[in-house]
Design a protein around this motif. Structure first.
Motif, PDB file in Angstrom:
ATOM      1  N   ALA A 187       0.834  -1.218   0.000  1.00  0.00           N
ATOM      2  CA  ALA A 187       0.000   0.000   0.000  1.00  0.00           C
ATOM      3  C   ALA A 187       0.857   1.251   0.000  1.00  0.00           C
ATOM      4  CB  ALA A 187      -0.921  -0.011   1.223  1.00  0.00           C
ATOM      5  N   ILE A 188       1.977   1.169   0.656  1.00  0.00           N
ATOM      6  CA  ILE A 188       2.821   2.360   0.732  1.00  0.00           C
ATOM      7  C   ILE A 188       3.744   2.447  -0.463  1.00  0.00           C
ATOM      8  CG2 ILE A 188       4.602   3.507   2.103  1.00  0.00           C
ATOM      9  CD1 ILE A 188       3.365   2.214   4.571  1.00  0.00           C
ATOM     10  N   SER A 189       4.284   1.294  -0.879  1.00  0.00           N
ATOM     11  CA  SER A 189       5.238   1.294  -1.992  1.00  0.00           C
ATOM     12  C   SER A 189       4.570   1.459  -3.339  1.00  0.00           C
ATOM     13  CB  SER A 189       6.075   0.002  -1.975  1.00  0.00           C
ATOM     14  OG  SER A 189       5.194  -1.127  -2.095  1.00  0.00           O
ATOM     15  N   ASN A 190       3.368   0.951  -3.475  1.00  0.00           N
ATOM     16  CA  ASN A 190       2.664   1.042  -4.758  1.00  0.00           C
ATOM     17  C   ASN A 190       1.269   1.558  -4.489  1.00  0.00           C
ATOM     18  OD1 ASN A 190       1.732   0.811  -7.326  1.00  0.00           O
ATOM     19  ND2 ASN A 190       2.271  -1.322  -7.638  1.00  0.00           N
ATOM     20  N   ALA A 191       1.162   2.889  -4.459  1.00  0.00           N
ATOM     21  CA  ALA A 191      -0.129   3.497  -4.119  1.00  0.00           C
ATOM     22  C   ALA A 191      -1.166   3.245  -5.200  1.00  0.00           C
ATOM     23  CB  ALA A 191       0.056   5.005  -3.901  1.00  0.00           C
ATOM     24  N   GLU A 192      -0.735   3.198  -6.477  1.00  0.00           N
ATOM     25  CA  GLU A 192      -1.704   3.007  -7.558  1.00  0.00           C
ATOM     26  C   GLU A 192      -2.342   1.634  -7.476  1.00  0.00           C
ATOM     27  OE1 GLU A 192       0.212   3.747 -11.205  1.00  0.00           O
ATOM     28  OE2 GLU A 192       0.484   5.909 -10.847  1.00  0.00           O
ATOM     29  N   ALA A 193      -1.540   0.621  -7.196  1.00  0.00           N
ATOM     30  CA  ALA A 193      -2.110  -0.740  -7.073  1.00  0.00           C
ATOM     31  C   ALA A 193      -3.054  -0.802  -5.909  1.00  0.00           C
ATOM     32  CB  ALA A 193      -0.971  -1.756  -6.898  1.00  0.00           C
ATOM     33  N   PHE A 194      -2.706  -0.082  -4.808  1.00  0.00           N
ATOM     34  CA  PHE A 194      -3.586  -0.074  -3.635  1.00  0.00           C
ATOM     35  C   PHE A 194      -4.886   0.661  -3.935  1.00  0.00           C
ATOM     36  CE2 PHE A 194      -4.841   1.852   0.460  1.00  0.00           C
ATOM     37  CZ  PHE A 194      -5.111   0.687   1.153  1.00  0.00           C
ATOM     38  N   ALA A 195      -4.772   1.733  -4.715  1.00  0.00           N
ATOM     39  CA  ALA A 195      -5.987   2.482  -5.067  1.00  0.00           C
ATOM     40  C   ALA A 195      -6.874   1.647  -5.975  1.00  0.00           C
ATOM     41  CB  ALA A 195      -5.603   3.789  -5.743  1.00  0.00           C
ATOM     42  N   GLU A 196      -6.273   0.902  -6.931  1.00  0.00           N
ATOM     43  CA  GLU A 196      -7.093   0.053  -7.809  1.00  0.00           C
ATOM     44  C   GLU A 196      -7.779  -1.040  -7.022  1.00  0.00           C
ATOM     45  OE1 GLU A 196      -4.556  -1.378 -10.837  1.00  0.00           O
ATOM     46  OE2 GLU A 196      -4.345   0.575 -11.847  1.00  0.00           O
ATOM     47  N   LYS A 197      -7.083  -1.575  -6.047  1.00  0.00           N
ATOM     48  CA  LYS A 197      -7.715  -2.608  -5.229  1.00  0.00           C
ATOM     49  C   LYS A 197      -8.892  -2.048  -4.461  1.00  0.00           C
ATOM     50  CE  LYS A 197      -6.849  -5.960  -1.587  1.00  0.00           C
ATOM     51  NZ  LYS A 197      -5.903  -6.515  -0.622  1.00  0.00           N
TER      52      LYS A 197
END
Length: 883
Positions: A187-197
């Motif tokens: 979530a911290i390292s890849n905010a875009e992937a976390f936002a898509e999830k």
């Protein structure tokens, strides 16, 4: 603009706990362009304060400074100039109008929109927006689109909305977010992937929500049915409420009627109370008791109780008639009837009072006339105090008559004056005829017959008896009496040769006893007239109420020829004069014969012996002075003053006769001259004058003036005037005035010495006081050689006092004394050098006296004065020469 906004927020508004919402770059319209920024701000603390702040760069241009701020609540109007065309100008109306030009129309619109929004949200008093497009105020997002996306939210107030919509996360939300982020390690390292999830999970949740909603359609239908039932119940309740409202409306109408009825009752009670107050006022102030009415109609005006009752009744009647009625009272029939009754009572009582007082005047007059004969034979005037005492009981009634029935008051005044004029004329005429007969050397015994007279008066007796008849009544005319006196004087003059030959008798023929008798008779006449006039004037003032401050009174016209009041009615001659003048006119009318009789008596005395004018001058002057002290404007003072003029004229004639006799003397050529007749006559005149004027007041006038003098010392006035008298008598060298010359010299010397001693105490005041204390100790029994052992009078104290008076100080004090003496003395008498020489002698005497005290009381001390006698002589001489 964003960078500027952040800089302003950081540097200016954050330190003041303010938040910047909108900004516009402007300059003042019509002036040299000096850019500045207008900022819309709100405070971060409650209550929120909204301001418009003017910010400009400093002179160096590196920083911004806050120049002026206005409260948004003081803003009354925003004028955008044109609502349809782009125009960067706009006006802000605070306490005065500020005209601005924005750098762009978009910034202006953004700023005005922010102001409109803040006004709608925070202010109760709405600002008026003029020439502003409605779309700009209603469709705010469209306005924001014209601004770059990076700053639209901030300029249009988006920061405020964002901050207002922002809600702080609670602890539960924080835990959920932390657990979610722990599950997703990236979530911290890849905010875009976390936002898509999170987006995918949100879509799943939305789908579940939609399915849940579709599944709950049945419950929704049930809910709708319940809502329909609820609406039906609401309609039912509204119907009942309408019926209740109708019922309450009926009750409201009834209550309004009750309230209106109560209001009418209250108005009626108020009116009844006011009516009762008016009735009580009229009853209290316009109701006269039966006792007062009876006193006015039938009251006994001859008894003290009846007079007192009439006085009380008349005062009550005046109060009733003079009550201040309120508007409209005079239209009431009862008030008119009361006023008519009061007028009738006033007129009735005024007639009764006038008739009674007229009868009292006549009755008292008859009683007074019965005692007239016994007073005339004794050369006394009847006293009218019983008449005055009886009439003064009616003084208050006369005052009432004066205030209510002026015509009747004036009629009574005329009646009293006419009656008293006749009474006093008889009394004064008979009184003066007795005085003239006594002056002529005759008298009457108690039986009305003339007593035995000296041999030389036998002819006078026969003429008097033929003049008055056997009845002894004093009815002879004044002219006959004057002839009688002249014949008596001529008969005396024929017995010896005349030494004066001036129409009067020599002192050898007319002895001192005759002149003394004349002086006593004249004094008795004046002494009888004085209390008579004063008593009558006092009575008139009190009885007719004329002693108050002068007010205008309607009286008869004055006859300028004699100052008397004519007997014509008031309706023919009336004018306003003071009450003081009215007293004078009444006195002039009543005693109109006094001045004539006095002049006749003075003429008779002058014919009998011209030297009698000296006696009359002294007596008349004394009585005039006495009358002026009592009342300078009194009738007595005025009358005696007029008669005094006649006496002075007779005195002048006497002196002129003496001078004429000296001028017309003739010397016999055959016989020795010897003592001239006018020398013997002058000696007789001087001795007679000295005997007459010895106790007269005018001899003490110098002392009187000296006592009253404020600027010149008393001793100076006495010294100068007696010195002048002494010089005058010394130059005349009249032997018979030698005693007066010596007396004048003695008084001049006494007051010169007194003035010198009092004045010399000032230059050496402390030295004088010191030696006065030394003499006081010696007088108390202290031995002279022991005085120096007294603490206050030891040698040290003596040296201290002497040291204060060196030669220069003494000369300075003497110089001031000379100037003071020069101011006191007048130039006419030229006594300055005499006084100064006397002061020199006195000063030397005091100096020697002080030296003697020092030698006796301070032996062997070697203490001496700081100046010598020779120094003093030089001081006095130089001061006299310098001036």
């Amino acid at each position: 603009m964003t960078a500027i906004k952040h800089a302003l927020q950081r540097d200016i508004f954050t330190p003041n706990d303010e938040r910047l919402l909108s900004i516009v770059n402007v300059c003042k319209a019509g002036k040299k362009k000096k850019n500045c920024f207008l900022c819309a701000t709100v405070t971060t603390e409650r209550p929120v304060q909204v301001k418009v702040v003017k910010v400009k760069k400093t002179d160096k241009g590196d920083f911004y400074k806050r120049q002026m701020a206005w409260e948004l609540q003081d803003l009354t109007e925003v004028d955008a100039k044109d609502a349809n065309k782009e125009n960067p100008e706009f006006d802000l109306h605070f306490e005065k109008v500020y005209r601005w030009v924005a750098s762009s129309t978009a910034e202006k619109n953004s700023f005005i929109s922010c102001i409109w929004k803040l006004n709608q949200r925070y202010l109760r008093k709405k600002v008026e927006f003029v020439n502003v497009s409605p779309q700009l105020l209603e469709e705010l997002p469209k306005a924001e689109e014209s601004v770059p996306s990076g700053e639209s939210q901030s300029v249009a107030g988006g920061d405020e909305d964002a901050l207002d919509d922002y809600q702080e996360l609670n602890s539960h939300d924080e835990q959920d977010i932390e657990s979610m982020m722990e599950v997703c390690e990236y979530a911290i390292s890849n905010a875009e992937a976390f936002a898509e999830k999170l987006s995918r999970e949100l879509q799943v949740l939305d789908g579940a929500n939609i399915q849940s909603i579709m599944a709950s359609e049945k419950q929704v239908n049930i809910l709708m049915q319940l809502l329909d039932q609820a609406l039906a119940e609401v309609d039912n309740i509204e119907g009942k409420l309408l019926s209740y409202e109708e019922m309450l409306q009926s009750v409201k109408e009834q209550m309004d009627q009750i309230s209106q009825s109560n209001r009418l009752i209250q108005i009626s009670n108020t009116n009844n109370g006011k009516l009762l107050d008016e009735i009580q006022f009229l009853v209290n102030y316009m109701d006269l008791s039966k006792g007062h009415i009876k006193a006015l109609q039938e009251g006994d005006l001859s008894s003290p109780k009846g007079i007192e009752a009439c006085i009380n009744a008349s005062e009550a009647l005046s109060q009733c008639m003079n009550v201040a009625l309120k508007p409209g009272h005079d239209k009431l029939m009862a008030v008119k009837q009361q006023q008519h009754m009061f007028s009738e009572l006033r007129d009735t009582f005024a007639r009764r009072l006038t008739n009674h007082l007229n009868n009292v005047f006549v009755h008292q007059g008859h009683d007074q006339s019965s005692t007239l004969s016994q007073h005339t034979a004794e050369l006394t005037l009847p006293k009218h105090s019983p008449l005055h005492r009886d009439l003064l009981r009616y003084a208050k009634l006369m005052e009432w008559l004066k205030n209510t029935q002026r015509e009747k008051y004036d009629g009574l005044s005329r009646t009293y004056v006419d009656y008293m004029t006749r009474l006093y004329e008889r009394e004064i005429k008979d009184f003066f005829e007795v005085a003239k007969i006594k002056m002529a050397g005759t008298s009457k015994d108690g039986k009305g017959k003339f007593a035995t007279l000296p041999r030389k008066e036998s002819a006078l007796k026969q003429e008097v008896e033929s003049l008055h008849g056997s009845s002894g009544k004093l009815t002879g005319s004044t002219s006959s009496l004057n002839k009688l006196a002249v014949s008596s004087s001529n008969s005396r003059r024929s017995q010896s040769s005349s030494l004066l030959d001036m129409g009067n008798m020599s002192a050898s023929d007319l002895d001192v006893a005759d002149r003394t008798r004349f002086d006593k008779i004249f004094e008795q006449v004046l002494s009888e007239l004085e209390p008579l006039c004063l008593a009558e004037q006092d009575f008139i003032s009190k009885f007719f109420k004329l002693q108050q401050n002068p007010t205008l009174a309607q009286v008869e016209n004055v006859d300028d020829s004699d100052g008397t009041v004519p007997s014509r009615p008031l309706s023919e001659h009336r004018h306003s004069i003071s009450e003081k003048d009215m007293v004078r006119m009444m006195m002039n009318k009543i005693f109109q014969s006094i001045e004539t009789e006095l002049n006749s008596l003075i003429a008779l005395g002058d014919k009998i012996d011209s030297f009698n004018s000296l006696y009359m001058l002294v007596k008349m002057s004394h009585h005039v002075w006495t009358a002026e002290n009592v009342d300078p404007a009194s009738y007595l003072s005025t009358t005696l003053g007029n008669v005094l003029v006649t006496v002075k004229r007779n005195f002048d004639k006497c002196i002129s006769g003496q001078i004429r006799q000296m001028e017309e003397v003739k010397i016999s050529k055959k016989s020795k001259v010897g003592i001239l007749p006018f020398v013997t006559g002058f000696e007789e005149f001087a001795k007679l004058a000295e005997a007459i004027f010895r106790n007269a007041e005018r001899r003490d006038f110098i002392s009187k003036v000296a006592n009253e003098s404020q600027k010149t010392p008393r001793d100076v006035v006495m010294m100068e005037n007696f010195h002048h008298i002494f010089s005058t008598l010394s130059s005349l060298k009249i032997s018979c005035l030698e005693a007066e010359r010596k007396e004048a010299k003695q008084k001049y010397t006494e007051h010169l010495q007194s003035y010198v001693i009092n004045s010399l105490g000032q230059p050496l005041e402390k030295l004088n006081h010191f030696f006065e204390g030394v003499e006081a100790r010696v007088a108390q029994g202290v031995r002279e050689e022991e005085v120096s052992y007294q603490l206050a009078f030891n040698k040290q104290e003596l040296r201290k006092v002497i040291k204060e008076y060196p030669g220069k100080e003494v000369k300075k004090g003497l110089d001031n004394l000379y100037k003071k003496v020069d101011k006191h003395l007048c130039e006419e008498e030229n006594l300055l050098q005499v006084v100064w020489h006397s002061m020199q002698d006195e000063f030397i005497r005091q100096y020697k006296h002080f030296e003697g005290l020092i030698n006796r009381c301070y032996p062997g001390s070697g203490i001496t004065m700081e100046f010598t006698i020779q120094d003093m002589l030089e001081y006095f001489s130089s001061i006299a020469q310098s001036h």
